[in-house]
Motif scaffolding. Sequence first.
Motif, PDB file in Angstrom:
ATOM      1  N   ASP A  92       3.106   6.993   8.892  1.00  0.00           N
ATOM      2  CA  ASP A  92       4.397   6.574   8.343  1.00  0.00           C
ATOM      3  C   ASP A  92       4.228   5.400   7.388  1.00  0.00           C
ATOM      4  OD1 ASP A  92       5.655   8.528   9.768  1.00  0.00           O
ATOM      5  OD2 ASP A  92       6.153   7.217  11.471  1.00  0.00           O
ATOM      6  N   ASN A  93       3.358   4.466   7.738  1.00  0.00           N
ATOM      7  CA  ASN A  93       3.120   3.318   6.856  1.00  0.00           C
ATOM      8  C   ASN A  93       2.520   3.773   5.522  1.00  0.00           C
ATOM      9  OD1 ASN A  93       4.062   1.603   8.781  1.00  0.00           O
ATOM     10  ND2 ASN A  93       2.043   0.980   9.526  1.00  0.00           N
ATOM     11  N   TRP A  94       1.615   4.734   5.570  1.00  0.00           N
ATOM     12  CA  TRP A  94       0.983   5.244   4.347  1.00  0.00           C
ATOM     13  C   TRP A  94       2.026   5.884   3.439  1.00  0.00           C
ATOM     14  CZ3 TRP A  94      -3.803   8.266   6.540  1.00  0.00           C
ATOM     15  CH2 TRP A  94      -4.781   7.349   6.949  1.00  0.00           C
ATOM     16  N   VAL A  95       2.894   6.676   4.046  1.00  0.00           N
ATOM     17  CA  VAL A  95       3.925   7.354   3.254  1.00  0.00           C
ATOM     18  C   VAL A  95       4.831   6.321   2.608  1.00  0.00           C
ATOM     19  CG1 VAL A  95       5.939   8.876   3.371  1.00  0.00           C
ATOM     20  CG2 VAL A  95       3.834   9.474   4.600  1.00  0.00           C
ATOM     21  N   ASP A  96       5.283   5.350   3.393  1.00  0.00           N
ATOM     22  CA  ASP A  96       6.160   4.306   2.842  1.00  0.00           C
ATOM     23  C   ASP A  96       5.446   3.525   1.757  1.00  0.00           C
ATOM     24  OD1 ASP A  96       8.227   5.016   4.507  1.00  0.00           O
ATOM     25  OD2 ASP A  96       7.800   3.450   6.012  1.00  0.00           O
ATOM     26  N   THR A  97       4.212   3.138   1.998  1.00  0.00           N
ATOM     27  CA  THR A  97       3.451   2.353   1.025  1.00  0.00           C
ATOM     28  C   THR A  97       3.253   3.141  -0.265  1.00  0.00           C
ATOM     29  OG1 THR A  97       2.275   1.208   2.799  1.00  0.00           O
ATOM     30  CG2 THR A  97       1.283   1.120   0.618  1.00  0.00           C
ATOM     31  N   LEU A  98       2.847   4.379  -0.164  1.00  0.00           N
ATOM     32  CA  LEU A  98       2.643   5.207  -1.358  1.00  0.00           C
ATOM     33  C   LEU A  98       3.954   5.419  -2.109  1.00  0.00           C
ATOM     34  CD1 LEU A  98       0.101   7.876  -0.067  1.00  0.00           C
ATOM     35  CD2 LEU A  98      -0.322   6.098  -1.756  1.00  0.00           C
ATOM     36  N   PHE A  99       5.012   5.665  -1.359  1.00  0.00           N
ATOM     37  CA  PHE A  99       6.310   5.860  -1.996  1.00  0.00           C
ATOM     38  C   PHE A  99       6.726   4.632  -2.773  1.00  0.00           C
ATOM     39  CE2 PHE A  99      10.938   5.536  -1.945  1.00  0.00           C
ATOM     40  CZ  PHE A  99      11.276   6.694  -2.621  1.00  0.00           C
ATOM     41  N   HIS A 100       6.600   3.468  -2.164  1.00  0.00           N
ATOM     42  CA  HIS A 100       7.008   2.246  -2.818  1.00  0.00           C
ATOM     43  C   HIS A 100       6.096   1.898  -3.994  1.00  0.00           C
ATOM     44  CE1 HIS A 100      10.303   1.312  -0.187  1.00  0.00           C
ATOM     45  NE2 HIS A 100       9.520   1.445   0.888  1.00  0.00           N
ATOM     46  N   GLN A 101       4.834   2.227  -3.897  1.00  0.00           N
ATOM     47  CA  GLN A 101       3.913   1.946  -5.008  1.00  0.00           C
ATOM     48  C   GLN A 101       4.212   2.839  -6.199  1.00  0.00           C
ATOM     49  OE1 GLN A 101      -0.055   2.279  -3.488  1.00  0.00           O
ATOM     50  NE2 GLN A 101      -0.057   0.226  -2.598  1.00  0.00           N
ATOM     51  N   THR A 102       4.675   4.043  -5.959  1.00  0.00           N
ATOM     52  CA  THR A 102       4.899   4.963  -7.076  1.00  0.00           C
ATOM     53  C   THR A 102       6.336   4.895  -7.584  1.00  0.00           C
ATOM     54  OG1 THR A 102       5.328   6.759  -5.519  1.00  0.00           O
ATOM     55  CG2 THR A 102       3.132   6.605  -6.448  1.00  0.00           C
ATOM     56  N   VAL A 103       7.294   4.595  -6.734  1.00  0.00           N
ATOM     57  CA  VAL A 103       8.692   4.631  -7.140  1.00  0.00           C
ATOM     58  C   VAL A 103       9.199   3.236  -7.479  1.00  0.00           C
ATOM     59  CG1 VAL A 103      11.040   5.172  -6.369  1.00  0.00           C
ATOM     60  CG2 VAL A 103       9.137   6.701  -5.831  1.00  0.00           C
ATOM     61  N   ASP A 104       8.879   2.286  -6.668  1.00  0.00           N
ATOM     62  CA  ASP A 104       9.377   0.929  -6.897  1.00  0.00           C
ATOM     63  C   ASP A 104       8.709   0.322  -8.113  1.00  0.00           C
ATOM     64  OD1 ASP A 104      10.977   1.076  -4.700  1.00  0.00           O
ATOM     65  OD2 ASP A 104       9.678  -0.128  -3.395  1.00  0.00           O
ATOM     66  N   ILE A 105       9.542  -0.020  -9.042  1.00  0.00           N
ATOM     67  CA  ILE A 105       9.038  -0.715 -10.229  1.00  0.00           C
ATOM     68  C   ILE A 105       9.631  -2.105 -10.178  1.00  0.00           C
ATOM     69  CG2 ILE A 105       8.992  -0.792 -12.739  1.00  0.00           C
ATOM     70  CD1 ILE A 105       9.291   2.252 -12.663  1.00  0.00           C
ATOM     71  N   ARG A 106       8.800  -3.052 -10.165  1.00  0.00           N
ATOM     72  CA  ARG A 106       9.290  -4.433 -10.055  1.00  0.00           C
ATOM     73  C   ARG A 106       9.239  -5.138 -11.348  1.00  0.00           C
ATOM     74  NH1 ARG A 106       6.480  -5.985  -4.377  1.00  0.00           N
ATOM     75  NH2 ARG A 106       7.505  -4.379  -3.255  1.00  0.00           N
TER      76      ARG A 106
END
Length: 106
Positions: A92-106
């Motif tokens: 679950d952490n991997w999925v969240d981390t990957l999602f945030h790295q690819t979708v979240d633009i800061r």
Amino acid sequence: MDYTMLIDRILEAERSARDVAEEVKTQKANFEAELEQEKAAIAQKYLDRAGTWLEELKSQEEEKKEQLIAAQKVRLADAEAKMERAYTRYGDNWVDTLFHQTVDIR
């Protein structure tokens, strides 16, 4: 001793010498034939021995290859098991981390 007897003895000696020469020629031909047969037998013996040795080497190399493949399969299975355990634990952490790295633009 008259000349006729002397000539007969010379002719007989010459015939004997020719007979001996023919016999020697025949023996030489027989020896050469035997030598060729022995040479061929020796060559075949070494070819057979080399063939046997080559088959043994192929067998040993095939066995080594199979052992290396088996060892590689064991390492692969271990790596898969570790990945599966890691995914079960941290998936679950991997999925969240990957999602945030690819979708979240800061």
